[in-house]
Scaffold this active site. Sequence first.
Site, PDB file in Angstrom:
ATOM      1  CB  THR A 185      57.409  22.738  74.233  1.00 20.05           C
ATOM      2  OG1 THR A 185      57.216  21.373  73.990  1.00 20.05           O
ATOM      3  CG2 THR A 185      58.077  22.901  75.651  1.00 20.05           C
ATOM      4  CD  GLU A 330      62.146  22.956  76.862  1.00 25.13           C
ATOM      5  OE1 GLU A 330      61.582  24.397  76.750  1.00 25.13           O
ATOM      6  OE2 GLU A 330      61.622  21.994  76.243  1.00 25.13           O
ATOM      7  CE  LYS A 439      73.386  16.352  61.279  1.00 28.47           C
ATOM      8  NZ  LYS A 439      72.173  15.785  61.390  1.00 28.47           N
ATOM      9  CD1 TRP A 444      76.820  18.219  60.611  1.00 27.30           C
ATOM     10  CD2 TRP A 444      76.430  19.504  61.820  1.00 27.30           C
ATOM     11  NE1 TRP A 444      76.541  17.157  61.770  1.00 27.30           N
ATOM     12  CE2 TRP A 444      76.642  17.800  62.455  1.00 27.30           C
ATOM     13  CE3 TRP A 444      76.165  20.075  63.648  1.00 27.30           C
ATOM     14  CZ2 TRP A 444      76.445  17.547  64.547  1.00 27.30           C
ATOM     15  CZ3 TRP A 444      76.189  19.488  64.748  1.00 27.30           C
ATOM     16  CH2 TRP A 444      75.914  18.240  64.791  1.00 27.30           C
TER      17      TRP A 444
HETATM   18  P1  ADP Z   1      58.803  26.949  71.301  1.00 32.45           P
HETATM   19  O1  ADP Z   1      57.893  27.153  71.998  1.00 32.45           O
HETATM   20  O2  ADP Z   1      59.060  27.379  69.952  1.00 32.45           O
HETATM   21  O3  ADP Z   1      60.137  25.392  71.435  1.00 32.45           O
HETATM   22  P2  ADP Z   1      60.698  27.828  72.546  1.00 32.45           P
HETATM   23  O4  ADP Z   1      60.554  29.748  73.237  1.00 32.45           O
HETATM   24  O5  ADP Z   1      61.408  27.276  74.125  1.00 32.45           O
HETATM   25  O6  ADP Z   1      59.541  28.229  72.186  1.00 32.45           O
HETATM   26  O7  ADP Z   1      62.243  27.479  71.183  1.00 32.45           O
HETATM   27  C1  ADP Z   1      63.379  28.165  72.110  1.00 32.45           C
HETATM   28  C2  ADP Z   1      64.161  27.717  71.018  1.00 32.45           C
HETATM   29  O8  ADP Z   1      64.335  29.275  70.344  1.00 32.45           O
HETATM   30  C3  ADP Z   1      65.484  27.551  71.158  1.00 32.45           C
HETATM   31  O9  ADP Z   1      65.635  25.926  71.651  1.00 32.45           O
HETATM   32  C4  ADP Z   1      66.379  27.898  70.239  1.00 32.45           C
HETATM   33  O10 ADP Z   1      65.742  27.162  69.064  1.00 32.45           O
HETATM   34  C5  ADP Z   1      64.820  29.389  69.717  1.00 32.45           C
HETATM   35  N1  ADP Z   1      65.788  30.551  69.394  1.00 32.45           N
HETATM   36  C6  ADP Z   1      65.491  31.234  71.182  1.00 32.45           C
HETATM   37  N2  ADP Z   1      66.794  32.233  70.877  1.00 32.45           N
HETATM   38  C7  ADP Z   1      66.921  32.059  69.823  1.00 32.45           C
HETATM   39  C8  ADP Z   1      68.577  32.789  69.199  1.00 32.45           C
HETATM   40  N3  ADP Z   1      68.307  34.655  69.581  1.00 32.45           N
HETATM   41  N4  ADP Z   1      68.839  32.695  68.227  1.00 32.45           N
HETATM   42  C9  ADP Z   1      68.257  31.504  67.671  1.00 32.45           C
HETATM   43  N5  ADP Z   1      67.939  30.424  68.087  1.00 32.45           N
HETATM   44  C10 ADP Z   1      67.364  31.483  69.325  1.00 32.45           C
END
Ligand code: ADP
Length: 545
Positions: A185, A330, A439, A444
């Site tokens: 990640t 994940e 917040k 929110w």
């Molecule tokens: P990183 O390594 O940047 O964490 P990830 O692809 O694992 O890469 O990131 C996942 C996160 O990306 C999600 O938990 C969410 O917050 C955001 N995300 C993914 N797709 C979307 C979407 N379509 N809309 C909003 N947020 C998204």
Amino acid sequence: MQGLMQDWPLLCHRVIDHAKTQHPNREIISRSVEGPIHRTNYSKIHARSLKVAQALDKMGIQEGDRIGTMAWNTWRHFEAWYGILGVGAVYHTVNPRLFPEQLIYIINHGEDRVMMTDLTFVPLFEKIQEHLPMVETYIVMTDRDHMPDTSLKNAICYEDWLNDVDGDFVWKELDENAAAGMCYTSGTTGNPKGVVYSHRSNVLHSMACSVPDMLGLSSNDIALPVVPLFHANGWSLAFSAPMSGAGLVLPGAGMDGASIYELLTTEKVTVTAAVPTIWMMLLQYLEAENGKLPDLQRVVIGGAACPRAMTEAFQNKYGAHVDHAWGMTEMSPLGSFCSLKPEYAGLEGEALLDIQEKQGHAPFSVEMKIFDDEDNELPWDGKTFGRLKVRGPAVSSAYFKNEGGEILDANGFFDTGDVAHIDAHGYMQITDRSKDVIKSGGEWISSIDVENMAVGHPDVAEAAVIGVAHPKWDERPLLIVVPMEGKTPSFDDMKDYLSDKIASWWMPDDMVIIKEIPHTATGKIQKMELREMFKDHVLPTADAA
Ligand code: ADP
């Protein structure tokens, strides 16, 4: 009583066996790192991936050894994955956009024995190799003619390396729960953490992605994954395309609007997938060059929220349907897909766009629920938002080397770190990452909603919204705008534009214009950095408090 079906382990390399048997001539077309367009097919890829496995075996690579790859999407990277899988090793995709300290951390943490690198990254590895004592060999993914003079340890030219074996190799027999791949990640907080996919999870996930309500690829599709293999398991496309028999067009290092446009049109791509920032570049290019997309049927957009104006532009101007998707590293990564169930079929215009702003419904094999801060489950009413948790066979149960400790709750659910609501038909919509939520007076505000609306303004190229300290309300939203070239929208313009699109108390208290919004290595707005940049920003409303 036991079922009487065969024990046929779900192994990733069976996917390329299938593609070779059922779809041998389907093309894999790549923009090579060296420049020219390269064409091959599943049959040839299969033969070469056997050679990769055989060559790794000859080097003494054992089951479970990690093989790093720092490479663009090309046929070589694709066949290398299958070769690594077929010898029982573990592909570890490394994102070249990470900072050198992060790269060093994850390659050492992953204990990669071999690093396969594209030509592009040879200079980078020459600089950092002294900090990577466990990498025994660097394989430069090119041919003899392009092989550079390099100081990399035991550097090997990929094509020479393959020429040294005959491909007479049998895939290793493995347990389907054996590790198949690794992806860290991006680690916006703390060190990056290693997500470890298994053969079984990759196969199941790819099957879950392949149904018509999800990616729904078929052997009649030509798929262009702009999303790199080093982002979140390549969004499954390295498995779901060969599993479905779809042809592949791989963009190499050319991710700009002109290069993507060229491939989309000349190769008659039917479906493509990437993060919104890529599509922003393509749309700007299409606009400037009066481009058309006659063959493109679907654009999958995920990784960050897809702005409404982007969906509208693709669908109404260019005739390509947008599929908004959500997922995370994940989750292998797909968590939801916004295809239209009968409940929403037939919608048009604004009503359709309202639904497409949602990240969609979960495939089979992903259970999702929302919870409040006391861990009470929240209703699916499309309004009440809370922490989004997930469970399933392709969702992480722990990070590599147990970094971060226990990551599941008592019921085996993983907290995504996202905040979302879910409607009565199962459509989930992300309102924020829990750490980015604003917040205000105990309530929110969804930064994503305000951002999405703001980028709909014709003078705005990109927008971000962050919470800034406020003496009365704790936090109030600050709108940060990157204008379109030659435009300077005023705060009053923006307020007018937003007034009928968001709740009045969500209206930003101030606006700043900047040249560029910082992005993470995976194309997300870097909210932490923006919060740091504007931590001393005094809102005009602070006085009145
Ligand atoms: P990183 O390594 O940047 O964490 P990830 O692809 O694992 O890469 O990131 C996942 C996160 O990306 C999600 O938990 C969410 O917050 C955001 N995300 C993914 N797709 C979307 C979407 N379509 N809309 C909003 N947020 C998204």
